[in-house]
Design an enzyme around this catalytic site. Sequence first.
Site, short mmCIF file in Angstrom:
data_model
loop_
_atom_site.label_atom_id
_atom_site.label_comp_id
_atom_site.label_asym_id
_atom_site.label_seq_id
_atom_site.Cartn_x
_atom_site.Cartn_y
_atom_site.Cartn_z
N THR A 1 0.85 -1.19 0.00
CA THR A 1 0.00 0.00 0.00
C THR A 1 0.89 1.24 0.00
O THR A 1 1.95 1.23 0.60
CB THR A 1 -0.88 -0.02 1.27
OG1 THR A 1 -1.72 -1.15 1.22
CG2 THR A 1 -1.72 1.24 1.38
N ARG B 1 -13.56 -7.76 -2.24
CA ARG B 1 -13.10 -7.34 -0.90
C ARG B 1 -12.62 -5.88 -0.95
O ARG B 1 -11.90 -5.47 -1.85
CB ARG B 1 -11.96 -8.27 -0.46
CG ARG B 1 -11.33 -7.91 0.89
CD ARG B 1 -10.10 -7.05 0.73
NE ARG B 1 -9.34 -6.93 1.97
CZ ARG B 1 -8.34 -6.08 2.13
NH1 ARG B 1 -7.98 -5.28 1.17
NH2 ARG B 1 -7.69 -6.03 3.28
N VAL B 2 -13.01 -5.11 0.04
CA VAL B 2 -12.57 -3.71 0.12
C VAL B 2 -11.75 -3.55 1.39
O VAL B 2 -12.14 -4.02 2.46
CB VAL B 2 -13.79 -2.76 0.16
CG1 VAL B 2 -13.35 -1.32 0.37
CG2 VAL B 2 -14.59 -2.88 -1.14
N GLY B 3 -10.61 -2.90 1.27
CA GLY B 3 -9.73 -2.72 2.43
C GLY B 3 -9.78 -1.31 2.99
O GLY B 3 -10.57 -0.46 2.56
N THR C 1 -1.28 1.90 6.66
CA THR C 1 -0.98 0.76 5.80
C THR C 1 -0.86 -0.48 6.68
O THR C 1 -0.56 -0.38 7.85
CB THR C 1 0.32 0.99 5.01
OG1 THR C 1 0.79 -0.25 4.49
CG2 THR C 1 1.42 1.56 5.88
N GLY C 2 -1.08 -1.64 6.10
CA GLY C 2 -0.99 -2.88 6.87
C GLY C 2 -2.15 -3.78 6.53
O GLY C 2 -2.73 -3.68 5.44
#
Length: 324
Positions: A171, A199-201, A221-222
């Site tokens: 990311t 899938r949404v992050g 991020t992660g």
Amino acid sequence: MPAIIAHGGAGRYSPDEEHERGLKDAVAAGWRILESGGSAIDAVEAAIVVLEDFPVFQAGFGSAMNLRGEIQTDASIMLDDLSCGAVAALTAAANPIKAARLVMEKTDHVLIVGEGADHLSRSYGLESRDLCSPERKETYDRMLAKLRAGEEVASYLPRLREVAADLSMGTVGAVAVDSDGRIAAGTSTGGPMLKLPGRVGDAAIIGAGTYVNGNGGVSATGVGEPIIKHIIAKKAIDLISHLGAREGIDTLMEYARINDVRLGIVAIEENEAIALGYTTDAMSWASMKDGELKTFLSTGIGVRKDDAGDKAETGDSSGKVLET
Ligand code: GLY
């Protein structure tokens, strides 16, 4: 005084010269805008575009593939007056951060997903690109084979989480403050390799991956799911508002460690203080403030490499908080 910080993702990976080059180029692109009196939002977009175009980062070109081998990207951008825009499961745009900005500036909405986001991007003439890089395709094939070695389809989810967590390493994001004191932040990602289609992050979720208000801005991020559950970006800004950048991020890292949230975060406070921290093995970032460029590549073994190429022990990387 303007300042900018950009990151290249937190996770388990080994940042190398290419990551460093990408981050330096990104910060330089943002800085050019800031030093000529340009806006924080333009600087953030410019920095993230550079990172999206660099194949080593898992955002834009070089994004990871989902289980079906497709690329679906997420991005968000925000300004300190709470203007914001985000896209999720976007497939076509070369630069998802530009699509997020379109949502912010051209629509009445905050988040547009899938086909609608692709349509919006095309309508405004954003460049389309096949985002699949040869390197990422190779990783996809390898990981898929590993996944298929499982006994049955229903058993793959725990293993998927395991491998995906290790691969959430690309990311990108940036935070900037301009000479008028305006703050902006943005985040962009292809998400973890082999994620489920649709899938949404966190990178698409305002308050999770990105947040900005008058007190400061952050990009996280992660592993996206815990970052969403713990509303990390908003939590970071609330802590920064009460405690200042350094202590705020310090407290957030303590919280993340206790709650097993594997993340990295970069922040700029309203007074231009920059702070960052991470609980993953590795993280990479670069910043520019007072005309001074700093880069940091954590290799996951507690070794810090500074801009002059010197290496200095930083000890345990877990939950480390650093200030530039
Ligand atoms: N932080 C990127 C993702 O989990 O999608």
